[in-house]
Write an enzyme that holds these catalytic residues in place. Structure first.
Site, PDB file in Angstrom:
ATOM      1  N   HIS A 164    -108.372 -48.892   7.395  1.00  0.00           N
ATOM      2  CA  HIS A 164    -107.229 -49.190   8.274  1.00  0.00           C
ATOM      3  C   HIS A 164    -107.742 -50.097   9.401  1.00  0.00           C
ATOM      4  CE1 HIS A 164    -104.075 -48.258  11.287  1.00  0.00           C
ATOM      5  NE2 HIS A 164    -103.362 -47.751  10.286  1.00  0.00           N
ATOM      6  N   CYS A 222    -101.429 -51.834   7.536  1.00  0.00           N
ATOM      7  CA  CYS A 222    -102.572 -51.998   8.465  1.00  0.00           C
ATOM      8  C   CYS A 222    -103.891 -52.018   7.699  1.00  0.00           C
ATOM      9  CB  CYS A 222    -102.609 -50.909   9.528  1.00  0.00           C
ATOM     10  SG  CYS A 222    -101.158 -50.885  10.564  1.00  0.00           S
TER      11      CYS A 222
HETATM   12  C1  PLP Z   1    -106.482 -44.047   7.759  1.00  0.00           C
HETATM   13  C2  PLP Z   1    -105.880 -44.273   9.121  1.00  0.00           C
HETATM   14  N1  PLP Z   1    -106.685 -44.517  10.159  1.00  0.00           N
HETATM   15  C3  PLP Z   1    -106.206 -44.719  11.389  1.00  0.00           C
HETATM   16  C4  PLP Z   1    -104.858 -44.695  11.639  1.00  0.00           C
HETATM   17  C5  PLP Z   1    -104.372 -44.895  13.029  1.00  0.00           C
HETATM   18  O1  PLP Z   1    -103.776 -43.734  13.513  1.00  0.00           O
HETATM   19  P1  PLP Z   1    -102.981 -43.725  14.889  1.00  0.00           P
HETATM   20  O2  PLP Z   1    -102.016 -44.872  14.813  1.00  0.00           O
HETATM   21  O3  PLP Z   1    -102.301 -42.396  14.908  1.00  0.00           O
HETATM   22  O4  PLP Z   1    -103.982 -43.877  15.966  1.00  0.00           O
HETATM   23  C6  PLP Z   1    -103.976 -44.475  10.586  1.00  0.00           C
HETATM   24  C7  PLP Z   1    -102.522 -44.513  10.801  1.00  0.00           C
HETATM   25  O5  PLP Z   1    -101.773 -44.937   9.954  1.00  0.00           O
HETATM   26  C8  PLP Z   1    -104.493 -44.240   9.296  1.00  0.00           C
HETATM   27  O6  PLP Z   1    -103.698 -43.997   8.254  1.00  0.00           O
END
Ligand code: PLP
Length: 396
Positions: free
Chosen positions: A118, A354
């Site tokens: 991500h 993302c």
């Molecule tokens: C694998 C992963 N990492 C990080 C994030 C980021 O999370 P947050 O937006 O809650 O900080 C997400 C959110 O979609 C995710 O799916």
């Protein structure tokens, strides 16, 4: 029309989610719907128990402080950690930024990531001045740990991998990743955003050094997340934000700071968020993460079979993915797929999720993604499949 079948509804918790109704919500990987127990905990915290934490000498503030700290204990226990090792952040994104900004590099300026990360586990490292290396994936979309082993060098400070991919649902062999990282003196950070709501996690057994997750994907509120880190690592990290609550003494000449976790929690925290997170932790623990995982695996297997049976649908990721299935309908942009599905009361995510480097690896601009939760059931899958057949009719 036949009544929708609720096959695979072994957990039987759908009625606890007031926002669901007859909606087929298949976007829990973006954010989870909230069970009544979490909504009530938040409502009570604002309407009955509310006060600041850590500073008030009056009783309600002491009670709220206790609730805030009990949430920390519950969240750390959920992943097998100790309370003093768990820092409340705004979410997983902030948790990873915190590590990237404060971890002493000890002369090692590289970070080893994977192709499926991500953006929250890519950009913070770039902004913090790390040189980034990206491990390729196996043909079915798992992080290629043989390649990781070959790529890792003494220049790498951190190996940072998703425990579960938010696009493909691929589950990392985290123990092996830890062994590989440690073999060259690097630390392992696991992005547990998609794992914590779906699998039992034990940071000690996995051998992780840092673990990041968000409450809102765990049936809890937005605006709060967690960074777990090994105590001796946190102790060696300087504060990254200054303000109230993180100091010991302040003067214009010299300020001294508190030990972790307070050192990393400057300012008034998300008090009610912590209360909601605690309720969410209790809720998943009552259900059991083993049971949630088994439930979601059954739904994923059924979904993959159903989608593969539709001509012209491409399904991505490994067969044993955790709760998440990405797909495309040939010749149809996933945004169009998601829009037609929305007409059928089926909510899926469409886009790059993302994870633009992963989209390039898949050779697509975007995918549609169905992601499951404890409340999902066979009727959701039936509605998804019917909706995709409608997509095909519209674009025939
Ligand atoms: C694998 C992963 N990492 C990080 C994030 C980021 O999370 P947050 O937006 O809650 O900080 C997400 C959110 O979609 C995710 O799916």
């Amino acid at each position: 029309m036949n009544a929708p079948t609720r096959i695979n509804s072994a957990l039987n918790v759908r009625d606890q989610f007031p926002a669901l109704g007859n909606w087929h919500y298949l976007d829990s990987a973006a954010t989870a719907q909230k069970p009544q127990a979490v909504i009530e905990a938040i409502t009570d915290a604002y309407s009955r128990d509310y006060a600041t934490v850590h500073r008030g000498v009056y009783e309600r503030s002491a009670t709220m402080t206790d609730a805030y700290e009990r949430s920390r204990a519950a969240a750390s226990k959920l992943i097998g950690g100790k309370p003093n090792e768990l820092i409340f952040t705004r979410g997983a994104t902030e948790a990873i930024n915190l590590v990237a900004r404060t971890l002493p590099k000890e002369g090692r300026n590289r970070v080893l990531l994977s192709t499926l990360e991500h953006h929250s586990n890519i950009v913070p490292w770039q902004l913090a001045g790390y040189e980034v290396d990206a491990v390729p994936l196996t043909p079915d979309g798992q992080i290629d740990l043989d390649a990781a082993e070959a790529m890792l060098s003494e220049k790498h400070c951190v190996v940072a991998f998703a425990h579960v991919s938010n696009v493909l649902g691929s589950i990392l062999d985290a123990r092996r990743a830890a062994a590989i990282a440690h073999s060259k003196g690097a630390l392992l950070l696991l992005d547990g955003c998609q794992a914590v709501p779906r699998l039992p996690v034990d940071v000690a057994a996995l051998g992780a050094d840092f673990y990041a997750f968000s409450a809102h994907k765990l049936y809890g509120p937005t605006g709060i997340g967690c960074l777990w880190g090994r105590a001796e690592l946190l102790a060696a990290m300087p504060p990254w934000q200054g303000g109230g609550a993180m100091i010991d003494t302040v003067s214009f000449d010299r300020t001294t700071v508190l030990d972790p976790p307070a050192r990393f929690e400057a300012g008034t925290p998300h008090i009610v968020g912590a209360v909601g997170l605690h309720a969410a932790v209790n809720w998943v623990e009552n259900l059991g993460l083993d049971a949630i995982h088994a439930h979601e695996c059954a739904l994923v297997a059924q979904t993959r079979d159903a989608l593969r049976a539709i001509p012209g649908v491409t399904v991505y990721g490994p067969d044993d993915s955790a709760g998440i299935v990405s797909f495309n309908v040939d010749g149809v942009h996933p945004h169009d797929t998601a829009t037609i599905l929305d007409d059928a009361a089926v909510a899926v995510r469409a886009g790059h999720h993302c994870a633009q480097p992963l989209m390039r690896w898949l050779g697509v601009e975007a995918t549609a993604r169905a992601s499951f939760a404890a409340h999902s059931d066979g009727a959701d899958i039936e509605a998804l499949v019917k909706g995709i057949e409608q997509v095909k009719r519209v674009f025939a």
